[in-house]
Design a protein around this motif. Structure first.
Motif, short mmCIF file in Angstrom:
data_model
loop_
_atom_site.label_atom_id
_atom_site.label_comp_id
_atom_site.label_asym_id
_atom_site.label_seq_id
_atom_site.Cartn_x
_atom_site.Cartn_y
_atom_site.Cartn_z
N ASP A 52 0.52 -0.89 -0.07
CA ASP A 52 0.17 0.26 -0.04
C ASP A 52 0.60 1.26 -0.29
O ASP A 52 1.95 0.93 0.28
CB ASP A 52 -1.49 0.16 1.69
CG ASP A 52 -2.11 1.03 1.58
OD1 ASP A 52 -2.06 2.15 -0.01
OD2 ASP A 52 -2.20 1.40 1.83
N THR A 80 -3.32 -0.40 -3.84
CA THR A 80 -3.00 1.23 -3.78
C THR A 80 -4.87 2.13 -3.89
O THR A 80 -5.06 2.23 -4.92
CB THR A 80 -1.95 2.20 -3.79
OG1 THR A 80 -2.88 3.83 -2.96
CG2 THR A 80 -2.03 2.48 -4.51
N ALA A 81 -5.47 3.10 -3.82
CA ALA A 81 -6.66 3.74 -3.71
C ALA A 81 -5.98 4.38 -4.68
O ALA A 81 -6.69 5.91 -5.16
CB ALA A 81 -7.37 4.36 -2.15
N GLY A 83 -5.04 7.58 -7.23
CA GLY A 83 -5.45 6.80 -8.84
C GLY A 83 -4.89 7.82 -10.04
O GLY A 83 -5.14 6.76 -10.79
N SER A 84 -4.25 8.71 -9.87
CA SER A 84 -4.27 9.80 -10.73
C SER A 84 -2.92 9.59 -11.21
O SER A 84 -2.23 8.33 -11.28
CB SER A 84 -3.83 11.14 -9.63
OG SER A 84 -2.76 11.25 -9.37
N ASP A 87 0.39 9.70 -9.59
CA ASP A 87 0.60 8.67 -8.71
C ASP A 87 1.19 7.22 -9.14
O ASP A 87 1.17 6.60 -8.96
CB ASP A 87 -0.80 7.72 -8.27
CG ASP A 87 -1.45 9.48 -7.09
OD1 ASP A 87 -0.80 10.13 -6.41
OD2 ASP A 87 -1.92 9.80 -6.70
N LYS A 88 0.61 6.71 -10.39
CA LYS A 88 0.59 5.63 -10.93
C LYS A 88 2.50 5.46 -11.59
O LYS A 88 2.56 4.34 -11.36
CB LYS A 88 -0.53 4.96 -12.07
CG LYS A 88 -1.63 4.90 -11.38
CD LYS A 88 -2.58 5.12 -12.77
CE LYS A 88 -4.09 4.30 -12.37
NZ LYS A 88 -4.37 4.36 -13.53
N TYR A 99 1.08 -1.82 -10.87
CA TYR A 99 0.29 -1.00 -10.09
C TYR A 99 -1.47 -0.93 -9.96
O TYR A 99 -2.27 -1.64 -10.82
CB TYR A 99 0.15 0.06 -10.39
CG TYR A 99 -0.26 1.04 -9.44
CD1 TYR A 99 0.79 2.20 -8.95
CD2 TYR A 99 -1.42 2.22 -9.55
CE1 TYR A 99 1.00 2.77 -8.09
CE2 TYR A 99 -1.98 2.91 -8.27
CZ TYR A 99 -0.74 3.55 -7.60
OH TYR A 99 -1.03 4.87 -6.99
N LEU A 101 -5.45 -0.69 -8.33
CA LEU A 101 -6.35 0.41 -7.62
C LEU A 101 -7.11 -0.37 -6.95
O LEU A 101 -7.42 -1.40 -6.72
CB LEU A 101 -7.15 1.31 -8.15
CG LEU A 101 -6.25 2.11 -9.79
CD1 LEU A 101 -7.01 3.53 -10.11
CD2 LEU A 101 -5.38 3.09 -8.32
N LYS A 102 -7.61 0.31 -5.21
CA LYS A 102 -8.61 -0.28 -4.72
C LYS A 102 -9.56 0.88 -4.93
O LYS A 102 -9.32 2.29 -5.28
CB LYS A 102 -8.15 0.11 -3.36
CG LYS A 102 -7.10 -0.61 -3.12
CD LYS A 102 -7.01 -0.18 -0.96
CE LYS A 102 -5.63 -0.28 -0.70
NZ LYS A 102 -5.18 -0.24 0.51
#
Length: 151
Positions: A52, A80-81, A83-84, A87-88, A99, A101-102
């Motif tokens: 995470d 992880t939450a 998701g931009s 971020d990725k 990668y 997303l949650k």
């Protein structure tokens, strides 16, 4: 049995992932703090690590960077939450191999883990393949082979 390290600060999510993966014959060690996870993953051998990003202690990005510096071959999946696109890109640039997303579907998580493990392990068999002596059974397709003869 593959050994998976799970760095996830949400104990309910960690328990669900652990339970689901153990049903598929994986051994999972959950850790709820980034600093503790880094120490554990550096000191003990794991076949794959799930990270995470938002955790107490060190965040998952820094854990990933330090793990990657120590072990170039360790498969790392960010879960992880965040998701931009930034971020990725940050997660993958820090050394993660994948990668996700949650919220996520467990079957997708399992498929991604199997893909990562397949890359690094010549003896990997998906959870639906069972072998005994010269018999191979695929529980998904419901097929059986004996000494390479299909039944």
């Amino acid at each position: 049995m593959f050994k998976i390290g799970l760095a996830e600060d949400d104990e309910k999510i960690a328990a669900l992932i652990k339970s689901g993966l153990e049903e598929h014959q994986y051994h999972v060690t959950p850790i709820h703090d980034g600093s503790l996870a880094l120490a554990e993953f550096k000191d003990h051998e794991y076949d794959l690590v799930i990270l995470d990003i938002m955790m107490p202690g060190l965040n998952g990005i820094e854990v990933c960077r330090q793990l990657r510096a120590k072990n170039k071959d360790l498969p790392i999946l960010m879960l992880t939450a965040l998701g931009s696109i930034e971020d990725k890109v940050t997660g993958l640039s820090s050394g993660a191999d994948d990668y996700l997303l949650k919220p996520f579907h467990f079957r997708e998580l399992l498929a991604r883990l199997e893909a990562l493990l397949r890359r690094n392990n010549k003896n990997f068999a998906p959870h639906n393949i069972l072998n005994f002596a010269d018999i191979t059974m695929d529980t998904y397709s419901k097929s059986v082979e004996r000494a390479k003869h299909s039944n």
